[in-house]
Design an enzyme around this catalytic site. Sequence first.
Site, PDB file in Angstrom:
ATOM      1  N   PHE A 129       0.522   2.196   0.135  1.00  0.00           N
ATOM      2  CA  PHE A 129      -0.157   3.002  -0.879  1.00  0.00           C
ATOM      3  C   PHE A 129      -1.024   4.061  -0.182  1.00  0.00           C
ATOM      4  O   PHE A 129      -1.852   3.733   0.660  1.00  0.00           O
ATOM      5  CB  PHE A 129      -1.009   2.108  -1.779  1.00  0.00           C
ATOM      6  N   ASP A 199      -5.389  -5.251   1.227  1.00  0.00           N
ATOM      7  CA  ASP A 199      -5.466  -4.585  -0.068  1.00  0.00           C
ATOM      8  C   ASP A 199      -4.588  -5.384  -1.034  1.00  0.00           C
ATOM      9  O   ASP A 199      -3.363  -5.391  -0.903  1.00  0.00           O
ATOM     10  CB  ASP A 199      -4.989  -3.139   0.066  1.00  0.00           C
ATOM     11  N   TYR A 224      -8.217  -2.564 -12.697  1.00  0.00           N
ATOM     12  CA  TYR A 224      -7.562  -2.051 -13.909  1.00  0.00           C
ATOM     13  C   TYR A 224      -6.083  -2.367 -13.992  1.00  0.00           C
ATOM     14  O   TYR A 224      -5.428  -2.014 -14.945  1.00  0.00           O
ATOM     15  CB  TYR A 224      -7.775  -0.532 -14.027  1.00  0.00           C
ATOM     16  N   LYS A 225      -5.540  -3.037 -12.969  1.00  0.00           N
ATOM     17  CA  LYS A 225      -4.110  -3.365 -13.001  1.00  0.00           C
ATOM     18  C   LYS A 225      -3.925  -4.731 -13.672  1.00  0.00           C
ATOM     19  O   LYS A 225      -4.184  -4.861 -14.855  1.00  0.00           O
ATOM     20  CB  LYS A 225      -3.555  -3.313 -11.583  1.00  0.00           C
ATOM     21  N   ARG A 367      10.197   1.290 -11.366  1.00  0.00           N
ATOM     22  CA  ARG A 367       9.362   0.114 -11.146  1.00  0.00           C
ATOM     23  C   ARG A 367       8.941  -0.486 -12.484  1.00  0.00           C
ATOM     24  O   ARG A 367       8.543   0.242 -13.390  1.00  0.00           O
ATOM     25  CB  ARG A 367       8.127   0.541 -10.348  1.00  0.00           C
TER      26      ARG A 367
HETATM   27  C1  PLP Z   1      -3.751   1.113  -7.328  1.00  0.00           C
HETATM   28  C2  PLP Z   1      -4.052   0.944  -5.890  1.00  0.00           C
HETATM   29  C3  PLP Z   1      -5.256   1.412  -5.366  1.00  0.00           C
HETATM   30  C4  PLP Z   1      -6.204   2.170  -6.251  1.00  0.00           C
HETATM   31  O1  PLP Z   1      -7.326   2.648  -5.620  1.00  0.00           O
HETATM   32  P1  PLP Z   1      -8.524   3.217  -6.503  1.00  0.00           P
HETATM   33  O2  PLP Z   1      -9.505   3.655  -5.526  1.00  0.00           O
HETATM   34  O3  PLP Z   1      -9.013   2.088  -7.360  1.00  0.00           O
HETATM   35  O4  PLP Z   1      -7.979   4.319  -7.337  1.00  0.00           O
HETATM   36  C5  PLP Z   1      -5.513   1.159  -4.033  1.00  0.00           C
HETATM   37  N1  PLP Z   1      -4.629   0.494  -3.249  1.00  0.00           N
HETATM   38  C6  PLP Z   1      -3.451   0.046  -3.746  1.00  0.00           C
HETATM   39  C7  PLP Z   1      -2.518  -0.708  -2.865  1.00  0.00           C
HETATM   40  C8  PLP Z   1      -3.132   0.255  -5.070  1.00  0.00           C
HETATM   41  O5  PLP Z   1      -1.971  -0.174  -5.552  1.00  0.00           O
END
Ligand code: PLP
Length: 392
Positions: A129, A199, A224-225, A367
């Site tokens: 990511f 992460d 938020y996921k 996805r």
């Molecule tokens: C969604 C996601 C993020 C999101 O980061 P924010 O700072 O909360 O926007 C970070 N790392 C991964 C792997 C994600 O899937």
Amino acid sequence: MTPTLEDARALDKHAAWAGLSEFRAAFDLPQGVIYLDGNSLGPLPHATRARLARVLDAEWGTRLIGGWTECGWMEAPTRIGDLIAKLIGAAPGEVIAADSTTLNLIKCAGAALASRPDRTRIVLEQGAFPTDRHAMEGLVALHPGHEIVAVPAARLAETCDRRTALLLACDVHFTTGARADMAALARAAHAAGALALFDCSHSAGAVPLHLGAAGADFAVGCGYKFLNGGPGAPAWLYVARRHQEAARSPLQGWMGHARPFAFEDRYAPAPGIARFQAGTPGILGLSALEEGVRLHGAAEPAALWRKSASLFDLFAALTPGLERLTPEDPALRGSHISFRHPRAAELMARLIASGIVGDHRPPDVLRFGLTPLYTTHEEIWHAATTLTALAA
Ligand SMILES: *Cc1c(COP(=O)(O)O)cnc(C)c1O
């Protein structure tokens, strides 16, 4: 044999996840929509609407500044952190809810670099990511002589050496859904004298996590996921207890001070995880997150994972002709399923037009989130058969 709609309905009644059946009714899920994007933005729990109304009317609107002490606002980051800790295999006092995942990555990685002053490298995964790499590059730019070493996932462990301060890895890859062996990565980092940061944005809330047992030093994840905290919800941050006394966040501020209301000139970090707060916590966002996390706390984690695996198996059985990116073995994957297709963008647009919401990740990945708290096998049947027909 290809599973039928009746087979899917029978799976929804299976005893292995019978305890989850009540959770679907706890969410706003619009009629006519099959929502397979809860791994990107979880839907709204009814309890959140009521909670926010209470926070506005009975707390902020009535108590004004007294809310900080009378309504539990000050403790919200650590209180919600403790609820999240139970979901991710951490102990009370090891987690706070705060800021965004990106900021929490910088806080954890900065603390790791500070504790390994004789080392100059952050090892991370190529193609993970993007925010992870962006954040680490920004951090490294503040540390002259430091560098990022980006390698394919399979080479992360062997790349850790005496120059490595930190290994950063995603628990579940955001496109392929492939899952890392967190314990093996942590062992490799530790054997090299480095620290390990994970992460867990695509696992917390759906995939079983055992941060303590895996030996993670630091971890972060999204609110938020899968945790249903609402758009832009605060994220979470984990620091293993053994590091807390020495760990210093590079983003220090008065809310991480031992005595914020003494207004002292000199910074003195709060004991424990609270020092990883920087500024004033957003109470509206935290209150919404708390409701999402509470819902998850009421579900049996093993049942969630069994159902996720079953949703995956059904999706896979109904899409034999498609190129699936996500590994078959449940131990090697997270809670989404993805496919590669040359017309991915067009297919996803047509699916969304027909009420089936997943997402397209450029250039050619489709996805679909598998959120066992509320997604049914019947929905997966409809989504997978529609996808197969469109892709033919
Ligand atoms: C969604 C996601 C993020 C999101 O980061 P924010 O700072 O909360 O926007 C970070 N790392 C991964 C792997 C994600 O899937």
